[in-house]
Design a protein around this motif. Structure first.
Motif, PDB file in Angstrom:
ATOM      1  N   ARG A  20      -1.001   4.063   5.504  1.00 17.89           N
ATOM      2  CA  ARG A  20      -2.736   4.297   5.657  1.00 17.89           C
ATOM      3  C   ARG A  20      -3.210   4.255   4.035  1.00 17.89           C
ATOM      4  O   ARG A  20      -4.184   4.100   3.878  1.00 17.89           O
ATOM      5  N   CYS A  21      -2.156   4.815   3.395  1.00 16.32           N
ATOM      6  CA  CYS A  21      -2.788   4.732   1.955  1.00 16.32           C
ATOM      7  C   CYS A  21      -2.729   3.563   1.238  1.00 16.32           C
ATOM      8  O   CYS A  21      -3.563   3.196   0.388  1.00 16.32           O
ATOM      9  N   LEU A  22      -2.082   2.289   1.891  1.00 22.10           N
ATOM     10  CA  LEU A  22      -2.131   1.122   1.750  1.00 22.10           C
ATOM     11  C   LEU A  22      -3.717   0.274   1.438  1.00 22.10           C
ATOM     12  O   LEU A  22      -4.027  -0.716   1.195  1.00 22.10           O
ATOM     13  N   ASN A  23      -4.429   0.845   2.668  1.00 24.51           N
ATOM     14  CA  ASN A  23      -5.889   0.300   2.458  1.00 24.51           C
ATOM     15  C   ASN A  23      -6.829   1.456   2.758  1.00 24.51           C
ATOM     16  O   ASN A  23      -7.910   1.356   3.077  1.00 24.51           O
ATOM     17  N   GLU A  38      -1.004   4.637  -7.855  1.00 26.35           N
ATOM     18  CA  GLU A  38      -1.574   3.195  -7.905  1.00 26.35           C
ATOM     19  C   GLU A  38      -0.960   2.428  -6.527  1.00 26.35           C
ATOM     20  O   GLU A  38       0.088   2.158  -6.531  1.00 26.35           O
ATOM     21  N   VAL A  39      -2.088   1.425  -6.294  1.00 23.88           N
ATOM     22  CA  VAL A  39      -1.691   0.404  -5.383  1.00 23.88           C
ATOM     23  C   VAL A  39      -2.121  -0.759  -5.880  1.00 23.88           C
ATOM     24  O   VAL A  39      -3.405  -0.885  -5.753  1.00 23.88           O
ATOM     25  N   ASN A  58      -5.809  -2.364  -9.192  1.00 21.22           N
ATOM     26  CA  ASN A  58      -5.465  -1.013  -8.592  1.00 21.22           C
ATOM     27  C   ASN A  58      -6.535  -0.797  -7.566  1.00 21.22           C
ATOM     28  O   ASN A  58      -7.744  -0.438  -7.757  1.00 21.22           O
ATOM     29  N   ILE A  59      -6.178  -0.720  -6.341  1.00 25.58           N
ATOM     30  CA  ILE A  59      -7.208  -0.261  -5.145  1.00 25.58           C
ATOM     31  C   ILE A  59      -8.004   0.939  -5.463  1.00 25.58           C
ATOM     32  O   ILE A  59      -8.739   1.321  -4.702  1.00 25.58           O
ATOM     33  N   ARG A  89     -10.094  -6.612   3.221  1.00 27.14           N
ATOM     34  CA  ARG A  89      -8.876  -7.281   2.367  1.00 27.14           C
ATOM     35  C   ARG A  89      -7.559  -6.931   2.953  1.00 27.14           C
ATOM     36  O   ARG A  89      -6.671  -7.636   2.989  1.00 27.14           O
ATOM     37  N   ILE A  90      -7.518  -5.577   3.373  1.00 29.86           N
ATOM     38  CA  ILE A  90      -6.119  -5.191   3.963  1.00 29.86           C
ATOM     39  C   ILE A  90      -6.413  -4.573   5.440  1.00 29.86           C
ATOM     40  O   ILE A  90      -6.910  -3.592   5.704  1.00 29.86           O
ATOM     41  N   GLY A  91      -6.255  -5.544   6.467  1.00 31.82           N
ATOM     42  CA  GLY A  91      -6.362  -5.295   7.826  1.00 31.82           C
ATOM     43  C   GLY A  91      -5.540  -4.088   8.255  1.00 31.82           C
ATOM     44  O   GLY A  91      -4.365  -4.166   7.958  1.00 31.82           O
TER      45      GLY A  91
END
Length: 252
Positions: A48-51, A65-66, A72-73, A86-88
């Protein structure tokens, strides 16, 4: 070339509970990366942190940071809504919108981001449903309620909904845990196709599934990535005794 993601010094909290601790991980483009580990170890929080979904939860906060395609999102000027396009994301249980038809579900995200006419939406729906290996089963019943589909079909519809907005990365949080073996096989076959077009990251509690579908595997334990590498190496020659203990069933 498909874009991967690079995670640097990622930490996450629920209120005072420090759930993820200094995670560094390269999620390779055009590959399936599986996240394995015991329940409660932080896998779902990490995905969940990835989007930027974690920060939506009350008490959820993130530091670190991702990186996606050189950005960096979590940068100050980054629009979280655009990141989620962008990140489904596909969740554990199929969650089609119950009051919408199959067609409306497939393009519900598109309607938020783009102005397409009826024909444009129909074309986008067909494209996404074909990618999700569902078109042939539903093409004559697009106006039926989405909840009239079987569980496995509903999950493929949710995958189509995620793909319709044309993301770069697809996150899947235990997408087969609520499905029967035949539906699980269909989803696994679908993942193998999707990695040709998307970077796929899957959380799974099923180690056999990780071994079958993933190119790369990361073992998460107590909020840390203990070890990651090519799936064959993680399962046959793990370097960390905790990884070996989990894979051989001594704990978890």
């Amino acid at each position: 070339m498909l874009h991967g993601m690079k995670v640097r010094d990622l930490n996450a909290w629920y209120n005072d509970n420090h759930v993820l601790k200094n995670i560094n991980l390269h999620l390779m483009g055009g590959k399936i990366t599986a996240l394995i580990g015991p329940s409660g170890c932080g896998k779902s929080t990490f995905i969940r942190c990835l989007n930027r979904m974690h920060e939506v939860i009350r008490g959820g906060r993130v530091r670190g940071e991702v990186w996606l395609e050189g950005e960096n999102i979590y940068g100050r000027r980054v629009d979280a809504v655009m990141i989620r396009r962008r990140i489904g994301m596909v969740f554990q249980k199929p969650n089609p919108f119950p009051t919408m038809s199959i067609l409306e579900n497939a393009v519900s995200g598109v309607c938020l981001h783009e102005s397409l006419n009826t024909n444009g939406l129909a074309e986008r729906a067909e494209e996404a449903l074909r990618q999700a290996a569902l078109w042939e089963e539903v093409k004559y019943r697009l106006d039926d309620p989405a909840v009239s589909l079987s569980g496995g079909q509903q999950q493929r519809l949710c995958i189509a909904r995620a793909l319709a907005v044309k993301p770069e990365v697809l996150l899947m949080d235990e997408p087969c845990s609520a499905l029967d073996p035949a539906s699980t096989l269909r989803i696994e076959e679908l993942m193998a196709e999707l990695k040709k077009t998307y970077t796929v990251i899957i959380v799974t509690h099923n180690m056999q599934q990780a071994a079958r579908v993933a190119d790369h595997t990361a073992f998460v334990y107590q909020g840390e990535v203990v070890e990651d590498g090519p799936t064959s190496e993680i399962f046959t020659a793990p370097k960390d005794p905790r990884t070996e203990g989990y894979i051989t069933g001594r704990f978890g």
